[in-house]
Design an enzyme around this catalytic site. Structure first.
Site, PDB file in Angstrom:
ATOM      1  N   ILE A  85       0.902  -1.162   0.000  1.00 36.96           N
ATOM      2  CA  ILE A  85       0.000   0.000   0.000  1.00 36.96           C
ATOM      3  C   ILE A  85       0.937   1.207   0.000  1.00 36.96           C
ATOM      4  O   ILE A  85       1.900   1.262   0.767  1.00 36.96           O
ATOM      5  CB  ILE A  85      -0.971  -0.033   1.214  1.00 36.96           C
ATOM      6  CG1 ILE A  85      -1.882   1.191   1.254  1.00 36.96           C
ATOM      7  CG2 ILE A  85      -0.252  -0.174   2.543  1.00 36.96           C
ATOM      8  CD1 ILE A  85      -3.026   1.064   2.286  1.00 36.96           C
ATOM      9  N   SER A  86       0.690   2.150  -0.895  1.00 33.57           N
ATOM     10  CA  SER A  86       1.605   3.278  -1.069  1.00 33.57           C
ATOM     11  C   SER A  86       1.652   4.172   0.157  1.00 33.57           C
ATOM     12  O   SER A  86       0.698   4.237   0.940  1.00 33.57           O
ATOM     13  CB  SER A  86       1.166   4.134  -2.261  1.00 33.57           C
ATOM     14  OG  SER A  86       1.247   3.396  -3.441  1.00 33.57           O
ATOM     15  N   GLN A  87       2.745   4.882   0.263  1.00 33.10           N
ATOM     16  CA  GLN A  87       2.932   5.892   1.298  1.00 33.10           C
ATOM     17  C   GLN A  87       1.812   6.944   1.152  1.00 33.10           C
ATOM     18  O   GLN A  87       1.511   7.365   0.031  1.00 33.10           O
ATOM     19  CB  GLN A  87       4.291   6.505   1.004  1.00 33.10           C
ATOM     20  CG  GLN A  87       4.738   7.602   1.868  1.00 33.10           C
ATOM     21  CD  GLN A  87       5.990   8.256   1.282  1.00 33.10           C
ATOM     22  OE1 GLN A  87       6.503   7.845   0.251  1.00 33.10           O
ATOM     23  NE2 GLN A  87       6.447   9.281   1.943  1.00 33.10           N
TER      24      GLN A  87
END
Ligand code: SAH
Length: 239
Positions: A85-87
């Site tokens: 899951i992206s920053q």
């Protein structure tokens, strides 16, 4: 205050506010999330619609329970299947670039992953089409989006870099996996004035990606290269 036009109607209704898992406590509480949003602001995110969407979506429900206490750190987290899951900053920045300060009607997202970026986009646009190549993640994202009662999202299992329904025309395309070459087939789906936001390898070097914005103008395409980022690769086929 939510800016006008933000589609947060279902996510913030009273019934959901009573739900413990939804609201979170301690490290997953709305206060912790508000602190994340304050940090995003400090790091240069300016679009109030994006900030309000980041404030509304409970990121902790998109990560494994063992990682929930880190859900509001500005860091990517593993979600299984070799994906991350992206920053939060990256999610906010890509949404901000997709909006370019204007309301969005239809957005095509490539790489639904856990559905977190999808949920943020769903609060900042009228309709989202999202495509994910890993079947198990499609099921997971669908579950999360249903839990948030986001009804303006269509999620499809498929290869987002392959040909799509020709009639699909969108305001913005958000590619959330690293492309080594510009996914040119997708550009045909952009309306004039529309933008594609894509992490694109510099000189074909997959480890050196930059957020790139391609805008469709009346006479062609304009390209802008922005911040360095690190995404898992955009891969062909399905799994
Ligand atoms: N948007 C995510 C992060 C993206 S991770 C977030 O909310 O944080 C990248 C995702 O892109 C992975 O789930 C990966 O399986 C998917 N992906 C990679 N190549 C793809 C392709 N060709 N079509 C669709 N999805 C793809």
């Amino acid at each position: 205050m939510l800016p006008r036009g933000l589609r947060a109607r279902v996510i913030l209704n009273d019934k959901d506010r009573d739900c413990d898992r939804f609201n979170g406590v301690g490290m997953t509480s709305p206060r912790t999330r508000a602190r994340m949003v304050a940090r995003l602001r400090e790091k240069g995110i300016r679009d109030e619609t994006v900030l309000a969407a980041m404030n509304a979506v409970p990121r902790h429900i998109f990560v494994e329970e063992s990682l929930a206490s880190r859900a509001y750190d500005d860091t990517p987290l593993p979600i299984g299947y070799g994906q991350t899951i992206s920053q939060p900053w990256v999610v906010a920045r890509m949404t901000e670039l997709a909006r370019a300060g204007k309301p969005l009607r239809t957005v095509l997202e490539i790489g639904s992953d856990s559905g977190y970026q999808t949920a943020v986009l769903a609060l900042a646009a009228e309709h989202i089409y999202t495509v994910e190549r890993i079947g198990a993640l499609v099921a997971q994202a669908r579950r999360h989006l249903r839990e948030l009662k986001l009804t303006n999202v269509a999620i499809k299992h498929g290869d987002g870099s392959a040909a799509m329904d020709e009639s699909l025309q969108v305001d913005a395309i958000v590619v959330t996996a690293g492309a080594t070459a510009l996914p040119e087939a997708l550009l045909a789906h952009l309306e004039i004035g529309g933008r594609m936001v894509v992490p694109l390898a510099v000189e074909g070097r997959a480890e050196l990606q930059r957020l790139t914005v391609i805008e469709r103008t009346a006479n062609g395409f304009k390209e802008q290269t922005l911040e360095a980022v690190r995404f898992v690769p955009l891969l062909p086929g399905t799994a």
